[in-house]
Scaffold this motif. Sequence first.
Motif, mmCIF file in Angstrom:
data_model
loop_
_atom_site.group_PDB
_atom_site.id
_atom_site.type_symbol
_atom_site.label_atom_id
_atom_site.label_comp_id
_atom_site.label_asym_id
_atom_site.label_seq_id
_atom_site.Cartn_x
_atom_site.Cartn_y
_atom_site.Cartn_z
ATOM 1 N N ASP A 38 0.835 -1.196 0.000
ATOM 2 C CA ASP A 38 0.000 0.000 0.000
ATOM 3 C C ASP A 38 0.868 1.243 0.000
ATOM 4 O OD1 ASP A 38 -1.579 -1.948 2.393
ATOM 5 O OD2 ASP A 38 -2.447 -1.566 0.417
ATOM 6 N N SER A 39 0.739 2.062 -1.019
ATOM 7 C CA SER A 39 1.525 3.291 -1.048
ATOM 8 C C SER A 39 0.897 4.360 -0.154
ATOM 9 C CB SER A 39 1.646 3.811 -2.472
ATOM 10 O OG SER A 39 0.357 4.071 -3.012
ATOM 11 N N GLN A 40 -0.421 4.326 -0.024
ATOM 12 C CA GLN A 40 -1.112 5.284 0.832
ATOM 13 C C GLN A 40 -2.233 4.583 1.582
ATOM 14 O OE1 GLN A 40 -1.876 9.403 -0.562
ATOM 15 N NE2 GLN A 40 -1.322 8.618 -2.575
ATOM 16 N N VAL A 41 -2.399 4.947 2.846
ATOM 17 C CA VAL A 41 -3.483 4.390 3.655
ATOM 18 C C VAL A 41 -4.151 5.546 4.398
ATOM 19 C CG1 VAL A 41 -4.083 2.910 5.596
ATOM 20 C CG2 VAL A 41 -2.379 2.149 3.936
ATOM 21 N N PRO A 42 -5.382 5.884 4.007
ATOM 22 C CA PRO A 42 -6.141 6.871 4.773
ATOM 23 C C PRO A 42 -6.973 6.161 5.828
ATOM 24 C CG PRO A 42 -7.218 6.454 2.691
ATOM 25 C CD PRO A 42 -6.050 5.523 2.760
ATOM 26 N N VAL A 43 -7.031 6.729 7.017
ATOM 27 C CA VAL A 43 -7.808 6.126 8.105
ATOM 28 C C VAL A 43 -8.303 7.231 9.019
ATOM 29 C CG1 VAL A 43 -5.743 5.764 9.515
ATOM 30 C CG2 VAL A 43 -7.755 4.315 9.859
ATOM 31 N N PHE A 44 -9.476 7.024 9.575
ATOM 32 C CA PHE A 44 -10.016 8.022 10.494
ATOM 33 C C PHE A 44 -9.385 7.894 11.871
ATOM 34 C CE2 PHE A 44 -13.000 10.304 8.064
ATOM 35 C CZ PHE A 44 -13.524 9.437 7.115
ATOM 36 N N ILE A 104 -4.058 11.710 15.019
ATOM 37 C CA ILE A 104 -3.655 12.614 13.947
ATOM 38 C C ILE A 104 -2.134 12.669 13.832
ATOM 39 C CG2 ILE A 104 -3.640 15.016 13.160
ATOM 40 C CD1 ILE A 104 -6.329 13.853 12.751
ATOM 41 N N SER A 105 -1.470 12.633 14.964
ATOM 42 C CA SER A 105 -0.005 12.748 14.994
ATOM 43 C C SER A 105 0.707 11.543 14.386
ATOM 44 C CB SER A 105 0.479 12.946 16.432
ATOM 45 O OG SER A 105 0.079 11.847 17.240
ATOM 46 N N ASP A 106 -0.017 10.483 14.101
ATOM 47 C CA ASP A 106 0.590 9.314 13.450
ATOM 48 C C ASP A 106 0.727 9.497 11.943
ATOM 49 O OD1 ASP A 106 -1.239 7.195 15.705
ATOM 50 O OD2 ASP A 106 0.888 7.750 15.801
ATOM 51 N N ILE A 110 17.771 -3.153 3.533
ATOM 52 C CA ILE A 110 16.943 -3.053 2.336
ATOM 53 C C ILE A 110 15.591 -2.503 2.768
ATOM 54 C CG2 ILE A 110 15.932 -4.263 0.374
ATOM 55 C CD1 ILE A 110 18.972 -4.356 0.416
ATOM 56 N N PHE A 111 15.221 -1.382 2.173
ATOM 57 C CA PHE A 111 13.975 -0.723 2.558
ATOM 58 C C PHE A 111 12.879 -0.965 1.526
ATOM 59 C CE2 PHE A 111 14.927 1.949 6.208
ATOM 60 C CZ PHE A 111 16.318 1.932 6.218
ATOM 61 N N GLY A 112 11.640 -1.001 2.004
ATOM 62 C CA GLY A 112 10.495 -0.987 1.117
ATOM 63 C C GLY A 112 10.250 0.420 0.610
ATOM 64 N N THR A 113 9.264 0.565 -0.252
ATOM 65 C CA THR A 113 8.995 1.855 -0.884
ATOM 66 C C THR A 113 8.175 2.792 -0.011
ATOM 67 O OG1 THR A 113 7.138 0.809 -2.003
ATOM 68 C CG2 THR A 113 9.183 1.011 -3.249
ATOM 69 N N GLY A 114 7.751 2.305 1.134
ATOM 70 C CA GLY A 114 7.072 3.181 2.073
ATOM 71 C C GLY A 114 5.566 3.184 1.909
ATOM 72 N N THR A 115 4.876 3.422 3.023
ATOM 73 C CA THR A 115 3.421 3.595 3.050
ATOM 74 C C THR A 115 3.119 4.912 3.741
ATOM 75 O OG1 THR A 115 2.964 1.219 3.143
ATOM 76 C CG2 THR A 115 1.218 2.708 3.892
ATOM 77 N N ARG A 116 2.402 5.746 3.035
ATOM 78 C CA ARG A 116 2.037 7.040 3.612
ATOM 79 C C ARG A 116 0.720 6.883 4.367
ATOM 80 N NH1 ARG A 116 4.039 11.967 2.693
ATOM 81 N NH2 ARG A 116 5.269 11.131 0.972
ATOM 82 N N LEU A 117 0.785 7.008 5.679
ATOM 83 C CA LEU A 117 -0.415 6.923 6.516
ATOM 84 C C LEU A 117 -0.964 8.325 6.728
ATOM 85 C CD1 LEU A 117 -2.364 5.391 8.424
ATOM 86 C CD2 LEU A 117 -0.694 5.754 10.250
ATOM 87 N N LYS A 118 -2.218 8.503 6.363
ATOM 88 C CA LYS A 118 -2.867 9.795 6.582
ATOM 89 C C LYS A 118 -4.052 9.571 7.524
ATOM 90 C CE LYS A 118 -4.750 13.888 4.361
ATOM 91 N NZ LYS A 118 -3.901 14.761 5.211
ATOM 92 N N VAL A 119 -3.987 10.179 8.673
ATOM 93 C CA VAL A 119 -5.046 10.048 9.661
ATOM 94 C C VAL A 119 -5.978 11.244 9.527
ATOM 95 C CG1 VAL A 119 -5.613 9.804 12.098
ATOM 96 C CG2 VAL A 119 -3.495 8.807 11.192
ATOM 97 N N LEU A 120 -7.247 10.938 9.339
ATOM 98 C CA LEU A 120 -8.262 11.958 9.087
ATOM 99 C C LEU A 120 -9.069 12.243 10.348
ATOM 100 C CD1 LEU A 120 -9.477 10.301 5.771
ATOM 101 C CD2 LEU A 120 -7.832 12.182 5.996
ATOM 102 N N ALA A 121 -9.392 13.501 10.545
ATOM 103 C CA ALA A 121 -10.188 13.900 11.714
ATOM 104 C C ALA A 121 -11.652 13.533 11.533
ATOM 105 C CB ALA A 121 -10.048 15.400 11.941
#
Lengths: 115, 114
Positions: A8-14, A83-85, A104-115
């Motif tokens: 997962d390149s991006q994960v939005p979560v409340f 939110i701070s995560d 060896i690193f993965g390509t990263g997952t951007r976690l966006k925490v939504l209010a």
Amino acid sequence: AQSVTQLDSQVPVFEEAPVELRCNYSSSVSVYLFWYVQYPNQGLQLLLKYLSGSTLVKGINGFEAEFNKSQTSFHLRKPSVHISDTAEYFCAVRNPTSGTYKYIFGTGTRLKVLA
Amino acid sequence: SAVISQKPSRDICQRGTSLTIQCQVDSQVTMMFWYRQQPGQSLTLIATANQGSEATYESGFVIDKFPISRPNLTFSTLTVSNMSPEDSSIYLCSVGGFSYNEQFFGPGTRLTVL
């Protein structure tokens, strides 16, 4: 050779919801596994690591990860996010018998925490 | 743990020029590592720098393009030479913890090449 896949390149979560960030690795030998977090405009910070022993690893900020050898996975979880995560999360492996200290690193997952 | 600082924190450079990035650690360490983080991509190890010896470069990275100095146990520099827009990245230095079973990273240098 080792490789790391973060599906997962991006994960939005409340806010206050649980989250799981997935990490799978490939290696013909036993490896050490790591999760790092990168907050905006900062360097990487170690969240947790698995070297040996218990497959459930607890880290900082309420995060934990479970090493699953049969599925070659090391998924990161948190039962209730803040939110701070919001940050980028990197999974990494190191072969302790390679004679080098290369990660060896993965390509990263951007976690966006939504209010 | 180790506290690592990098200079500059960011820079915008013209193609064909060179930039030297400094990395300072608050304790003496044997090995220092330089990584590149290209936009939207993972971290890639450029080289390992030991004090008193030549740096060891990873496949795809050469000394002429990324010369490294390691004059003492707390300091290292990475130069990005003859830059092109493809060199636009974040460059991070790191050091190993006990048995190198974790790494401590600097805040990074964000480089943009025009």
